[in-house]
Design an enzyme around this catalytic site. Structure first.
Site, short mmCIF file in Angstrom:
data_model
loop_
_atom_site.label_atom_id
_atom_site.label_comp_id
_atom_site.label_asym_id
_atom_site.label_seq_id
_atom_site.Cartn_x
_atom_site.Cartn_y
_atom_site.Cartn_z
N ASP A 110 40.21 35.16 35.72
CA ASP A 110 41.27 35.74 34.89
C ASP A 110 40.76 37.06 34.33
OD1 ASP A 110 43.67 35.86 33.45
OD2 ASP A 110 42.93 34.63 31.83
N LYS A 138 43.74 36.12 39.12
CA LYS A 138 44.80 36.90 38.45
C LYS A 138 44.26 38.31 38.29
CE LYS A 138 46.62 33.49 35.23
NZ LYS A 138 46.70 33.20 33.80
N PHE A 159 50.71 31.91 33.33
CA PHE A 159 49.81 30.81 32.99
C PHE A 159 50.15 29.62 33.88
CE2 PHE A 159 47.97 27.28 30.73
CZ PHE A 159 46.73 27.80 30.38
N VAL A 160 49.15 29.15 34.62
CA VAL A 160 49.40 28.07 35.60
C VAL A 160 48.62 26.81 35.26
CG1 VAL A 160 50.02 29.58 37.52
CG2 VAL A 160 47.61 29.04 37.12
N ARG A 172 45.83 18.50 34.61
CA ARG A 172 44.77 18.76 35.60
C ARG A 172 44.97 17.95 36.87
NH1 ARG A 172 40.64 21.75 33.06
NH2 ARG A 172 40.19 21.21 30.90
P1 IMP Z 1 38.31 34.29 32.14
O1 IMP Z 1 37.00 34.21 31.42
O2 IMP Z 1 39.33 35.01 31.33
O3 IMP Z 1 38.22 34.83 33.56
O4 IMP Z 1 38.90 32.84 32.15
C1 IMP Z 1 38.50 31.89 32.99
C2 IMP Z 1 38.92 30.53 32.48
O5 IMP Z 1 40.12 30.56 31.69
C3 IMP Z 1 39.24 29.68 33.67
O6 IMP Z 1 38.10 29.03 34.16
C4 IMP Z 1 40.28 28.72 33.11
O7 IMP Z 1 39.63 27.62 32.53
C5 IMP Z 1 40.99 29.50 32.03
N1 IMP Z 1 42.27 30.05 32.51
C6 IMP Z 1 42.57 31.33 32.81
N2 IMP Z 1 43.84 31.47 33.23
C7 IMP Z 1 44.36 30.22 33.23
C8 IMP Z 1 45.65 29.69 33.58
O8 IMP Z 1 46.60 30.37 34.00
N3 IMP Z 1 45.80 28.35 33.42
C9 IMP Z 1 44.81 27.52 32.97
N4 IMP Z 1 43.59 27.98 32.65
C10 IMP Z 1 43.37 29.32 32.77
#
Ligand code: IMP
Ligand code: MG
Length: 189
Positions: A110, A138, A159-160, A172
């Protein structure tokens, strides 16, 4: 979808973004790529739980290279759908990764904060190389420079849930990836 009858929470989805069949097919292709890249080499797979649990379980059963598995816990979402700043990484790795080729597995890339921080940690612990495999990417949300070597699906900024991904620890177990109906995001009163 047959599972619709047996998992009531599937009805909470506004729409399915990636079907169970599409996930299966894509994982097969990803595994083939990884098998080619690491053929005959010793690999250490590190899955970021809980999110990567289901993806890692399906992916690993298709990897043909000798491997060891360990898990890390990382969290950036305190609750709901908003990231809560710097990720917290619980470093309780059991395996010594000094000099090892590491494949990091996560559910979704993300902002990139989590995988960026985890990769730094693994390199600091002496990993020879760190590559990353994520089911979802994303791209539009990136806030640090991070790209995964192996990506299942690039998805829009929605958000998925499902297939390991949660909303407040629920959903989950859904076999597909989907977007919740807005009413299920509403805070409980
Ligand atoms: P990042 O550090 O922002 O890249 O976030 C990574 C973590 O955020 C992922 O491993 C997920 O646990 C959570 N996350 C990010 N986007 C989503 C989503 O759309 N749905 C559910 N969890 C998400
Ligand atoms: Mg996660």
């Amino acid at each position: 979808m047959a599972a619709k009858k047996t998992i009531p929470e599937l009805k909470h989805l506004d729409h399915v973004l990636v079907s169970e069949v599409a996930i299966k097919k894509r994982i097969k292709a990803l595994a083939e790529k990884i098998n080619r890249a690491y053929r005959g080499q010793d690999l250490t797979v590190i899955a970021i739980v809980n999110g990567a649990l289901i993806f890692a379980a399906d992916l690993l059963r298709q990897l043909r290279t000798p491997l060891r598995l360990d898990c890390l816990r990382a969290t950036s979402y305190h609750s709901g759908t908003q990231a809560g700043g710097k990720p917290v990484i619980v470093d309780n790795l059991k395996l010594d990764i000094t000099g090892q080729k590491v494949l990091l597995v996560d559910d979704i890339l993300d902002t990139g904060n989590t995988l960026f921080a985890v990769r730094e940690l693994l390199l600091a612990k002496g990993a020879a190389s760190v590559r990353t495999c994520v089911l979802l990417d994303k791209k539009a949300r990136r806030s640090v420079p991070f790209e995964a070597e192996y990506v299942g699906f690039v998805i829009p900024d929605e958000f998925v849930v499902g297939y390991g991904l949660d909303f407040n620890e629920r959903y989950r177990n859904l076999p597909c990836i989907g977007v919740l109906k807005p009413k299920y995001y509403a805070p409980k009163t």
